[in-house]
Scaffold this motif. Sequence first.
Motif, mmCIF file in Angstrom:
data_model
loop_
_atom_site.group_PDB
_atom_site.id
_atom_site.type_symbol
_atom_site.label_atom_id
_atom_site.label_comp_id
_atom_site.label_asym_id
_atom_site.label_seq_id
_atom_site.Cartn_x
_atom_site.Cartn_y
_atom_site.Cartn_z
ATOM 1 N N UNK A 45 0.763 -1.248 0.062
ATOM 2 C CA UNK A 45 -0.133 -0.060 0.072
ATOM 3 C C UNK A 45 0.752 1.335 0.168
ATOM 4 N N UNK A 46 1.933 1.199 0.610
ATOM 5 C CA UNK A 46 2.994 2.328 0.493
ATOM 6 C C UNK A 46 3.153 2.688 -0.875
ATOM 7 N N UNK A 47 3.722 1.784 -1.661
ATOM 8 C CA UNK A 47 4.242 2.045 -3.099
ATOM 9 C C UNK A 47 3.001 2.496 -3.834
ATOM 10 N N UNK A 48 1.740 1.721 -3.670
ATOM 11 C CA UNK A 48 0.625 2.130 -4.311
ATOM 12 C C UNK A 48 0.096 3.416 -4.053
ATOM 13 N N UNK A 51 2.580 5.930 -5.672
ATOM 14 C CA UNK A 51 2.434 6.018 -7.315
ATOM 15 C C UNK A 51 1.249 6.656 -7.657
ATOM 16 N N UNK A 52 0.002 6.713 -6.786
ATOM 17 C CA UNK A 52 -0.863 7.463 -7.210
ATOM 18 C C UNK A 52 -0.987 8.840 -7.161
ATOM 19 N N UNK A 53 0.051 9.486 -6.687
ATOM 20 C CA UNK A 53 0.449 10.774 -6.614
ATOM 21 C C UNK A 53 1.744 11.234 -7.385
ATOM 22 N N UNK A 109 -9.113 -0.489 -3.932
ATOM 23 C CA UNK A 109 -9.104 -1.555 -5.070
ATOM 24 C C UNK A 109 -7.577 -2.020 -5.433
ATOM 25 N N UNK A 110 -6.709 -0.981 -5.852
ATOM 26 C CA UNK A 110 -5.414 -1.342 -6.247
ATOM 27 C C UNK A 110 -4.705 -2.064 -5.119
ATOM 28 N N UNK A 111 -4.838 -1.681 -3.951
ATOM 29 C CA UNK A 111 -4.025 -2.320 -2.732
ATOM 30 C C UNK A 111 -4.498 -3.986 -2.788
ATOM 31 N N UNK A 112 -5.853 -4.212 -2.980
ATOM 32 C CA UNK A 112 -6.290 -5.416 -2.895
ATOM 33 C C UNK A 112 -5.894 -6.390 -3.846
ATOM 34 N N UNK A 113 -6.051 -5.686 -5.210
ATOM 35 C CA UNK A 113 -5.619 -6.415 -6.487
ATOM 36 C C UNK A 113 -4.055 -6.751 -6.638
ATOM 37 N N UNK A 114 -3.400 -5.791 -6.217
ATOM 38 C CA UNK A 114 -1.623 -6.164 -5.915
ATOM 39 C C UNK A 114 -1.406 -7.015 -4.962
ATOM 40 N N UNK A 115 -1.888 -6.911 -3.890
ATOM 41 C CA UNK A 115 -1.791 -7.982 -2.744
ATOM 42 C C UNK A 115 -1.994 -9.450 -3.509
ATOM 43 N N UNK A 116 -3.189 -9.399 -3.719
ATOM 44 C CA UNK A 116 -3.993 -10.579 -4.556
ATOM 45 C C UNK A 116 -3.020 -11.153 -5.600
ATOM 46 N N UNK A 117 -2.540 -10.622 -6.546
ATOM 47 C CA UNK A 117 -1.822 -10.981 -7.450
ATOM 48 C C UNK A 117 -0.353 -11.316 -6.900
ATOM 49 N N UNK A 158 -2.831 5.185 2.726
ATOM 50 C CA UNK A 158 -3.314 6.094 1.901
ATOM 51 C C UNK A 158 -3.708 7.516 2.713
ATOM 52 N N UNK A 159 -4.207 7.255 3.752
ATOM 53 C CA UNK A 159 -4.334 8.768 4.558
ATOM 54 C C UNK A 159 -3.345 9.265 5.541
ATOM 55 N N UNK A 160 -2.218 8.588 5.255
ATOM 56 C CA UNK A 160 -0.822 9.195 5.694
ATOM 57 C C UNK A 160 -0.108 9.902 4.547
ATOM 58 N N UNK A 161 -0.180 9.059 3.471
ATOM 59 C CA UNK A 161 0.806 9.586 2.242
ATOM 60 C C UNK A 161 -0.192 10.748 1.512
ATOM 61 N N UNK A 162 -1.424 10.820 1.475
ATOM 62 C CA UNK A 162 -2.039 11.803 0.797
ATOM 63 C C UNK A 162 -1.821 13.221 1.403
#
Length: 170
Positions: A45-48, A51-53, A109-117, A158-162
């Motif tokens: 989630x940190x990388x995601x 990457x979103x910003x 969504x990105x975090x779950x999908x990435x962790x799942x993959x 996400x609430x820390x990085x934003x």
Amino acid sequence: MIKENFPIYVKRIILAVIIVLAAILQNTPGAFPQFFGTNALILIPVVISVAMFESETVSLAFGLEAGILWDIVSVRGHYFHSVILCIVAFFISMLVRRRIRNTLFSSMVFTFATAFIHNTLYWVFFVLIPNPQGAMGVYFTFYLLSCIYTLIVGIAVYLIIRPVERVFKV
């Protein structure tokens, strides 16, 4: 160094330190609480979130940093985490810059999908293929629960990085 770029440099140093701290939390036994015997993959989630910003190139670099820090302490992997995090960071950054809105929901969504993959590929290559006996049980009791736990931690990340990204927005 140009004065106008100083906030960008400070922001990127802070993000690099956050990635190092996340790697320490993730890879130190007992540093972060477990959920039914599974660990949160905090670096995902940190990388995601970063990457979103950030731009695609910067996201790729942060994904590489996180992947290398993960691979250094990994027993197996052979650059598996670095490759996954680089690819994911690049494509998520590209998607958010061109097609998808930057929201908490899209981060989830990105975090779950990435962790799942990530977990599924890791399970296939390093658990199922070498030892198929009991591999399904391990997948459902460890790897799938880790995806859910990572998703929950991803909300906080996400609430820390934003705010970090918004304070140093140029």
